[in-house]
Design an enzyme around this catalytic site. Structure first.
Site, PDB file in Angstrom:
ATOM      1  N   GLY A 200    -104.875  61.799 -30.052  1.00 23.53           N
ATOM      2  CA  GLY A 200    -105.710  61.856 -28.567  1.00 23.53           C
ATOM      3  C   GLY A 200    -104.582  64.194 -28.037  1.00 23.53           C
ATOM      4  NE  ARG A 245    -110.067  65.571 -26.519  1.00 23.50           N
ATOM      5  CZ  ARG A 245    -111.556  64.985 -26.511  1.00 23.50           C
ATOM      6  NH1 ARG A 245    -112.166  65.956 -26.105  1.00 23.50           N
ATOM      7  NH2 ARG A 245    -110.929  64.069 -26.232  1.00 23.50           N
ATOM      8  CB  CYS A 313    -136.827  64.388 -17.527  1.00 21.22           C
ATOM      9  SG  CYS A 313    -137.785  64.450 -17.383  1.00 21.22           S
ATOM     10  CD  GLU A 314    -131.008  61.386 -17.068  1.00 19.60           C
ATOM     11  OE1 GLU A 314    -130.306  61.352 -16.039  1.00 19.60           O
ATOM     12  OE2 GLU A 314    -131.858  61.232 -17.275  1.00 19.60           O
TER      13      GLU A 314
HETATM   14  N1  LLP Z   1    -107.036  56.985 -33.198  1.00 20.04           N
HETATM   15  C1  LLP Z   1    -108.010  56.044 -32.253  1.00 20.04           C
HETATM   16  C2  LLP Z   1    -107.456  55.088 -32.671  1.00 20.04           C
HETATM   17  C3  LLP Z   1    -108.431  56.227 -31.114  1.00 20.04           C
HETATM   18  O1  LLP Z   1    -109.263  55.586 -30.759  1.00 20.04           O
HETATM   19  C4  LLP Z   1    -109.054  58.081 -31.206  1.00 20.04           C
HETATM   20  C5  LLP Z   1    -109.972  57.942 -29.651  1.00 20.04           C
HETATM   21  C6  LLP Z   1    -108.572  58.457 -31.982  1.00 20.04           C
HETATM   22  C7  LLP Z   1    -107.374  58.384 -32.844  1.00 20.04           C
HETATM   23  C8  LLP Z   1    -108.496  60.320 -32.068  1.00 20.04           C
HETATM   24  O2  LLP Z   1    -107.842  61.097 -30.588  1.00 20.04           O
HETATM   25  P1  LLP Z   1    -109.118  62.114 -30.725  1.00 20.04           P
HETATM   26  O3  LLP Z   1    -106.948  63.008 -31.365  1.00 20.04           O
HETATM   27  O4  LLP Z   1    -109.761  63.010 -31.080  1.00 20.04           O
HETATM   28  O5  LLP Z   1    -108.331  62.694 -28.992  1.00 20.04           O
HETATM   29  N2  LLP Z   1    -115.470  60.720 -26.834  1.00 20.04           N
HETATM   30  C9  LLP Z   1    -114.385  61.340 -25.243  1.00 20.04           C
HETATM   31  C10 LLP Z   1    -113.022  60.923 -26.694  1.00 20.04           C
HETATM   32  C11 LLP Z   1    -113.092  59.567 -27.107  1.00 20.04           C
HETATM   33  C12 LLP Z   1    -111.997  59.824 -28.211  1.00 20.04           C
HETATM   34  C13 LLP Z   1    -111.724  57.996 -28.729  1.00 20.04           C
HETATM   35  N3  LLP Z   1    -110.584  57.760 -29.464  1.00 20.04           N
HETATM   36  C14 LLP Z   1    -114.649  62.630 -25.221  1.00 20.04           C
HETATM   37  O6  LLP Z   1    -115.385  62.948 -26.075  1.00 20.04           O
HETATM   38  O7  LLP Z   1    -113.491  63.007 -24.589  1.00 20.04           O
END
Ligand code: LLP
Length: 399
Positions: A200, A245, A313-314
């Protein structure tokens, strides 16, 4: 994440594959010595196909199907992160059927509302994820797991959200989890060998976003976990973090070719590129603000302001609003930064656009790791029932 290991005796970093996963990425993750978090049969398949060791995989997801759980059991996935009571029952039953003894973490919902886009919050009480610490389901799951010799409870997990800029919500989660673990120990005697605090950690997509430095956040998480658990006289578990991320986001740059340019006098100039929401849905979904430059005009002054739009198309197919840019022309290359996470992995074939190629660039070398999708691949799963089949053109003419 060296800094984590500096402040916490036993720590593991597990890459969250949902941010970006291909077979080459799995190999990189392995070579960097990381574990891997997968969240579906497809991600698990990718990892196994790449030869990633199953025992270093954490399998997440709020609705793993029986088939996906069976796949994990058959391949000996190292950790299954159970998300709810119903899933726990299913897993116990499947473990009996397959005569396996999976290692299980319970995903907890600590009731923490992290400051981020609401779609990126996952730790609040009203969330589809995890077992509630507050509503008693987490404790119930612990008791069920401990009473089931078919599974081995190896610890607890929580992931409070994504694109979080500060350490405070992580500390709040640690507080809840530490209290819960002490409570579990008091009631059952169980001491968790693993505490997985999820990922996160946010990145800056533009100059106005200022996340606390990753190194600082991670050190503070490690430090706080150690200090709190030590104060509670709780034996220190292995600490796991699952960044996605923050590992791949900044590494990605999307290259678009500029196409049509349309100026509406007194309104704005639309600059269309050969991609859009199909390869980057994050602007439409999370109102993400990206930055970009004309890669072939890097030394020219930014005398124009354009709005970069995709070819879907949006009307919501926008990439960057009001971008200062060098005078653009069709054929220019627009580089958009910070597209390494949740872009390719969330890409679609909307409007039947083929997904772009992915190129790995390191030390001045470029290697193709995902081939450009073809039109033939786009139709490869299409089936036409005989009664609908169109006649060949020559037959039609003959008629
Ligand atoms: N661990 C679990 C259980 C998760 O559900 C996630 C992300 C992560 C780790 C990794 O999180 P990160 O370090 O990447 O923030 N599509 C959204 C983000 C969805 C994240 C889902 N879970 C976006 O593009 O902002």
């Amino acid at each position: 994440m060296e800094s984590l290991q500096d402040v916490y005796p036993d720590a593991e970093v597990v890459y969250a594959g949902k941010a970006f996963l291909t077979k080459a990425m799995c190999c990189l993750v392995y070579q960097e010595g990381l574990g891997l978090d997968v969240v579906s049969g497809g991600e698990l398949y990718t990892a196994l196909e790449a030869g990633f060791p199953a025992e270093r995989i954490y399998f997440h997801g709020n609705n793993k199907s029986r088939a996906e759980l069976m796949m994990a059991l058959r391949h000996g996935v190292g950790q299954i992160v159970v998300d709810g009571l119903m899933e726990l029952e299913t897993l116990i039953q499947l473990a009996i059927e397959t005569r396996t003894r999976p290692r299980v973490l319970l995903r907890l919902r600590p009731g923490i509302e992290a400051q981020t886009h609401t779609y990126d919050q996952t730790g609040q009480e009203d969330s589809k994820f995890g077992l509630g610490v507050g509503d008693g389901s987490a404790l119930e799951a612990v008791k069920m797991a401990l009473a089931s010799p078919q599974i081995k409870l190896v610890g607890f997990h929580s992931h409070i959200g994504s694109q979080i800029f500060a350490v405070a919500p992580f500390k709040a989660a640690i507080e809840v989890l530490a209290t819960f673990m002490v409570e579990v120990q008091a009631q059952t005697g169980y001491v968790a060998p693993i505490l997985d605090l999820g990922g996160g950690f946010g990145i800056a997509y533009n100059k106005s976003e200022e996340p606390e430095p990753l190194r600082k956040i991670v050190r503070e998480i490690g430090h706080h976990t150690r200090v709190r658990l030590t104060a509670l006289q709780y034996p220190l578990p292995k600490l796991v973090l699952e960044p996605g991320r923050s590992i791949v986001g900044d590494a990605g740059t999307t290259l678009y070719t500029v196409g049509n340019i349309k100026t509406i006098p007194g309104v704005r100039t639309y600059l269309s590129v050969d991609g859009g929401m199909a390869d980057n849905p994050r602007v439409a979904i999370y109102q993400a603000v990206y930055e970009g430059v004309l890669a072939n005009k890097m030394n020219e002054p930014l005398t124009e302001v354009v709005t970069v739009t995709g070819k879907c198309c949006e009307s919501g197919d926008m990439l960057i609003w009001d971008l200062p840019i060098a005078p653009p022309a069709p054929g220019d290359l627009l580089a958009v930064f910070g597209t390494g996470a949740y872009n390719y992995s969330m890409a679609s074939n909307y409007n039947r656009l083929p997904r772009p190629a992915m190129v790995l660039v390191a030390n001045g070398e470029a290697e193709l790791i995902v081939a450009r999708e073809t039109y033939a691949q786009i139709v490869q799963n299409d089936l036409v029932p005989a009664r609908l089949r169109l006649k060949a053109p020559e037959e039609r003419i003959a008629k």
